[in-house]
Design a protein around this motif. Structure first.
Motif, mmCIF file in Angstrom:
data_model
loop_
_atom_site.group_PDB
_atom_site.id
_atom_site.type_symbol
_atom_site.label_atom_id
_atom_site.label_comp_id
_atom_site.label_asym_id
_atom_site.label_seq_id
_atom_site.Cartn_x
_atom_site.Cartn_y
_atom_site.Cartn_z
ATOM 1 N N GLY A 121 3.119 -10.927 2.152
ATOM 2 C CA GLY A 121 3.705 -10.329 3.348
ATOM 3 C C GLY A 121 3.450 -8.851 3.518
ATOM 4 N N GLN A 122 2.788 -8.209 2.551
ATOM 5 C CA GLN A 122 2.533 -6.769 2.627
ATOM 6 C C GLN A 122 1.093 -6.525 3.067
ATOM 7 N N LEU A 144 18.744 1.937 -3.364
ATOM 8 C CA LEU A 144 17.854 3.061 -3.080
ATOM 9 C C LEU A 144 16.697 2.556 -2.220
ATOM 10 N N VAL A 145 16.200 3.416 -1.330
ATOM 11 C CA VAL A 145 14.983 3.117 -0.577
ATOM 12 C C VAL A 145 13.986 4.236 -0.860
ATOM 13 N N ALA A 146 12.783 3.853 -1.278
ATOM 14 C CA ALA A 146 11.770 4.853 -1.618
ATOM 15 C C ALA A 146 10.430 4.436 -1.036
ATOM 16 N N ALA A 147 9.606 5.442 -0.683
ATOM 17 C CA ALA A 147 8.271 5.199 -0.135
ATOM 18 C C ALA A 147 7.228 5.341 -1.231
ATOM 19 N N ILE A 148 6.325 4.378 -1.318
ATOM 20 C CA ILE A 148 5.290 4.371 -2.351
ATOM 21 C C ILE A 148 4.323 5.533 -2.101
ATOM 22 N N PRO A 149 4.061 6.365 -3.121
ATOM 23 C CA PRO A 149 3.148 7.497 -2.933
ATOM 24 C C PRO A 149 1.692 7.052 -2.894
ATOM 25 N N PRO A 155 0.816 -1.203 0.000
ATOM 26 C CA PRO A 155 0.000 0.000 0.000
ATOM 27 C C PRO A 155 0.857 1.263 0.000
ATOM 28 N N ALA A 156 0.211 2.415 0.008
ATOM 29 C CA ALA A 156 0.915 3.686 0.118
ATOM 30 C C ALA A 156 1.756 3.686 1.391
ATOM 31 N N GLY A 157 2.956 4.228 1.291
ATOM 32 C CA GLY A 157 3.857 4.278 2.432
ATOM 33 C C GLY A 157 4.798 3.103 2.537
ATOM 34 N N THR A 158 4.586 2.072 1.720
ATOM 35 C CA THR A 158 5.496 0.922 1.725
ATOM 36 C C THR A 158 6.893 1.359 1.294
ATOM 37 N N ASN A 159 7.899 0.967 2.027
ATOM 38 C CA ASN A 159 9.286 1.246 1.645
ATOM 39 C C ASN A 159 9.802 0.113 0.761
ATOM 40 N N ILE A 160 10.224 0.458 -0.460
ATOM 41 C CA ILE A 160 10.805 -0.546 -1.345
ATOM 42 C C ILE A 160 12.312 -0.310 -1.452
ATOM 43 N N SER A 161 13.041 -1.409 -1.512
ATOM 44 C CA SER A 161 14.498 -1.335 -1.693
ATOM 45 C C SER A 161 14.817 -1.696 -3.140
ATOM 46 N N ILE A 162 15.550 -0.795 -3.828
ATOM 47 C CA ILE A 162 15.909 -0.990 -5.232
ATOM 48 C C ILE A 162 17.418 -1.241 -5.289
ATOM 49 N N TYR A 163 17.802 -2.422 -5.733
ATOM 50 C CA TYR A 163 19.209 -2.795 -5.792
ATOM 51 C C TYR A 163 19.693 -2.693 -7.238
ATOM 52 N N GLY A 164 20.921 -2.221 -7.431
ATOM 53 C CA GLY A 164 21.482 -2.079 -8.769
ATOM 54 C C GLY A 164 22.838 -1.419 -8.718
ATOM 55 N N ALA A 165 23.058 -0.458 -9.637
ATOM 56 C CA ALA A 165 24.344 0.249 -9.694
ATOM 57 C C ALA A 165 24.127 1.617 -10.317
ATOM 58 N N GLY A 166 25.038 2.547 -9.954
ATOM 59 C CA GLY A 166 25.015 3.870 -10.559
ATOM 60 C C GLY A 166 23.974 4.800 -9.993
ATOM 61 N N PHE A 167 23.506 4.575 -8.748
ATOM 62 C CA PHE A 167 22.466 5.417 -8.169
ATOM 63 C C PHE A 167 23.002 6.720 -7.589
ATOM 64 N N SER A 168 24.288 6.776 -7.253
ATOM 65 C CA SER A 168 24.836 7.981 -6.629
ATOM 66 C C SER A 168 25.139 9.032 -7.689
ATOM 67 N N SER A 169 25.134 10.307 -7.236
ATOM 68 C CA SER A 169 25.387 11.416 -8.153
ATOM 69 C C SER A 169 25.947 12.591 -7.376
ATOM 70 N N LEU A 170 26.853 13.310 -8.014
ATOM 71 C CA LEU A 170 27.388 14.537 -7.416
ATOM 72 C C LEU A 170 26.608 15.760 -7.873
ATOM 73 N N GLU A 171 25.663 15.559 -8.770
ATOM 74 C CA GLU A 171 24.902 16.685 -9.316
ATOM 75 C C GLU A 171 23.514 16.781 -8.681
ATOM 76 N N THR A 172 22.648 15.844 -8.996
ATOM 77 C CA THR A 172 21.291 15.850 -8.422
ATOM 78 C C THR A 172 20.980 14.467 -7.893
ATOM 79 N N PRO A 173 20.193 14.379 -6.812
ATOM 80 C CA PRO A 173 19.865 13.065 -6.243
ATOM 81 C C PRO A 173 19.025 12.239 -7.203
ATOM 82 N N ALA A 174 19.142 10.952 -7.066
ATOM 83 C CA ALA A 174 18.336 10.037 -7.870
ATOM 84 C C ALA A 174 16.862 10.238 -7.563
ATOM 85 N N THR A 175 16.002 10.056 -8.575
ATOM 86 C CA THR A 175 14.552 10.119 -8.382
ATOM 87 C C THR A 175 13.944 8.778 -8.750
#
Length: 716
Positions: A254-255, A156-161, A118-138
């Motif tokens: 489990g959600q 990355l960890v993001a909350a479902i809108p 549901p809304a508010g669920t925190n999802i973890s996104i695994y991969g590569a290249g998420f960091s940036s010195l310019e603007t944060p990942a969206t």
């Protein structure tokens, strides 16, 4: 030769059938999606679709990749070294599919967890290249921006809108984008019904549900329900045994998603059904409780035939009798909970309503219904076992006179060969026992009690007067000339100075508040008067509990309790002057009225004074929180039935099951009316109550200031 030809034909037919079956088993190659859509060489790409197999190949902009797994609906491959950004092409035999572009870059998505919630669920996104010195990942879900709560190069960890819906997970870093799998958005939008009990079937509507029963777990306040059917947007579930009121929750993979509150209510309560007979299309009114305001939540059957719902509320259902119902039980089912009512007869004769539905001997009652004989003498009407006199008749009305000796019972009408049972007629009304506005029997009657022998005792300024059941009045205690004083003794040897309240215990000992002497005096059943307790305040109200403990109201000082030794202690914080009779229920909760500046009923329990009933000054009936009061002069509480009665502004108010109604006085109207009229409850008039009490049968006793009388309100 002929035999060989037949065998050859059979082999050809068999071979053709096998070929057709094999072709039917092969599904057309199709690609619905793949992810991730970018990454370096060595990234694992998962492709979804159909028709994949061991001969399926995949190429990245012309560079063939290694297939690591191939099943009918899923294909997995390693992004090849030396490849470049371009189209991903899938081949199987002569079939070829352009699946979409893949971008060779550092940014890549390898795994996401969880993929539903549901809304508010925190999802973890695994991969590569998420960091940036310019603007944060969206991160977006189905095109809606998620709140990124944590960023590292590989996770990355993001909350479902809210209201995200189901769709692709997309990560963007420094203008580069990678598309991941679909996120299934879970949400409960509505439930129906929202109340019921074990066995009630509830439809849950929303989004993101599993389509298999076993893929969804639904609980009612923590107790697992039975899934009846499942679709992406709807679940039909059965409420479990042992359920209690609380939230409904859905768990998938489990959600957990929490929905609305489900309120457990008892099965429908049927109090009155009228008429109990009548022809098809007759309107039946069913009074009770725990019904529903929604027609589709209520089913009424007569002899197994479903009736048409006309209107329904929490306490009243109106239905039309179905044709061919015959004779049989009326049954009400609300949200799967069933209650059996009385037997209904489909016939020409029926009794619908009694006006009034209460009274005493000699009361004229209008009986409304259908199928009566227009000759008055041809209708036989009984109340209980007594015959009433029929004075006039039409096809739909009868006028009757209530017989002498009547008691509460069902009214029945017989016309010819048919008989019909009507509503209950209640023996109820108002009679004067002693006194009256033109008489000098009482000067200022301020309180009343009844003993176990059927006698009444009225406090009248400086004396206690005894009134027999026949209305004979005599002085029981206090000086014969009604003069003030302060003396103990027997009967008329005792003296009081302004008695304004009286209560009685189980042994017929009476206690009175002797106002100007600042004392609580005890009067035995034999008439012996003594001082039970001295007080420092003017006593405005008095009460006694089932154990004989006394409570009193102190002027502008609230509520007090007196122990067995006569010592007073204050209860709670209050600046009111509780008047008249103070009531105490079996659990020890104390109820008292506010003064003229506080038109409420208060309760005291657990060392706390709180408002029990009343909203603002006024006359409206309603719930405990919406009803209005004007001037309450005493409370009577029936400990056997948990019914409360208030002497309020020359009318009797009644509290039961959280509702406040007016049952006597005001000539049946909704605004104040004053006078001196006995008779039915609806036609009765009073003039300024001083106090109220109950007799041993549960009938009310009232004393009035301007009518200078003792009157009984018969309820049973």
């Amino acid at each position: 030769m002929k035999t060989r030809l037949i065998l050859l034909s059979l082999l050809i037919i068999l071979f053709s059938a096998c070929k057709r079956d094999r072709n039917n088993d092969m599904r057309a190659l199709k690609v619905t999606s793949f992810w991730p859509t970018s990454g370096n060489a060595g990234t694992i790409v998962t492709m979804y679709g159909q028709g994949f197999g061991k001969n399926t190949t995949i190429a990245f902009n012309g560079k063939e990749a290694k297939v690591t797994d191939a099943r009918d609906t899923i294909l997995m491959a390693l992004v090849p070294e030396g490849g470049s950004t371009g189209m991903v092409v899938v081949k199987d035999g002569e079939s070829k599919i352009d699946a979409g572009n893949y971008t060779y870059q550092q940014l890549s998505m390898q795994r996401v967890a969880p993929l539903n919630g549901p809304a508010g669920t925190n999802i973890s996104i695994y991969g590569a290249g998420f960091s940036s010195l310019e603007t944060p990942a969206t991160v977006t879900i189905n095109g809606k921006a998620a709140v990124v709560t944590s960023i590292a190069d590989t996770v990355l960890v993001a909350a479902i809108p809210a209201n995200a819906g189901t769709g692709k997970i997309v990560v963007t870093v420094d203008g580069k984008m990678v598309e991941g799998p679909n996120f299934t958005y879970q949400q409960i939008n509505s439930m129906k019904p929202l109340k019921g009990g074990a066995g009630t079937e509830v439809m849950i509507s929303g989004t993101g549900f599993e389509t298999t029963n076993t893929g969804n777990t639904v609980t009612f306040n923590g107790k697992a329900a039975t899934i009846i059917s499942a679709q992406t947007t709807q679940l039909l579930v059965k409420v479990p045994e042992g359920v209690s009121s609380g939230p409904v929750a859905l768990t998938i993979n489990g959600q957990k998603t929490v929905g609305q509150q489900f309120t457990v209510v008892p099965k429908p309560l049927i109090n009155v059904v009228a008429p109990l007979s009548g022809p098809a299309s007759t309107t039946i009114d069913i009074a009770g409780d725990n019904f529903s305001t929604f027609n589709d939540e209520v089913i009424v059957t007569i002899n197994g035939q479903q009736a048409t719902i006309v209107t329904t509320t929490e306490k009243q259902i109106s239905v039309k009798v179905p044709a061919g119902a015959g004779t049989g039980k009326l049954v009400v089912t609300v949200n799967g909970q069933q209650s059996d009512g009385p037997v209904f007869k489909e016939q020409a004769l029926g009794v619908k309503q009694l006006i009034p539905d209460n009274g005493l001997a000699g009361t004229e009652v209008l009986v409304k219904g259908m199928g009566f004989n227009t000759n008055a003498a041809s209708n036989i009407v009984t109340i209980g076992s007594l015959n009433a006199t029929v004075t006039a008749a039409t096809d739909s009305t009868l006028k009757i006179i209530v017989p002498t000796g009547v008691s509460t019972g069902l009214l029945k009408v017989t016309a010819g060969t048919l008989d019909a049972t009507g509503p209950e007629f209640r023996r109820a009304g108002v009679v004067t026992i002693a006194g009256g506005p033109q008489l000098d029997v009482f000067a200022d009657p301020m309180g009343v009690v009844a003993d176990s022998k059927g006698n009444y005792f009225v406090v009248d300024r400086n004396v206690v007067k005894k009134v027999t059941a026949d209305g004979v009045v005599s002085i029981f205690a206090g000086r014969a000339d009604n003069s003030a004083g302060n003396a103990e003794g027997y009967g008329t040897n005792a003296a009081f100075n302004y008695i304004n309240n009286i209560v009685i215990d189980a042994q017929d000992n009476m206690y009175v508040s002797d106002g100007n002497n600042r004392a609580i005096r005890k009067i035995t059943a034999a008439g012996q008067v003594s001082t039970f307790a001295k007080v420092t305040l003017f006593v405005t109200g008095l009460g006694i509990d089932k154990n004989g403990l006394l409570y009193y109201g102190g002027q502008y000082n609230g509520l007090f309790k007196i122990d067995a030794l006569g010592n007073s202690s204050k209860l709670g914080v209050s600046y009111t002057s509780p008047p008249g009779n103070i009531a105490i229920n079996n659990a020890g909760v104390v109820y008292f009225a506010g003064d003229n500046d506080n038109p409420y009923v208060y309760s005291f329990t657990d060392d706390l004074v709180s408002r029990y009933a009343g909203s603002t000054f006024g006359y409206n009936n309603g719930s405990l929180t919406t009803a209005q009061f004007a001037s309450i002069n005493g409370i009577a509480y029936n400990r056997n039935t948990n019914e409360m009665y208030l002497a309020e502004n020359s009318a009797i108010r009644y509290i039961k099951d959280g509702q406040v109604t007016r049952i006597a006085g005001w000539n049946g109207g909704s605004s104040p009316a004053f006078g001196f009229v006995d008779g039915t409850l609806a036609k009765s008039l009073f003039n300024n109550f001083y106090n109220i009490a109950l007799d041993k049968e549960g009938n009310l006793l009232v004393v009035e200031r301007y009518n200078k009388s003792l009157r009984k309100i018969i309820l049973r």
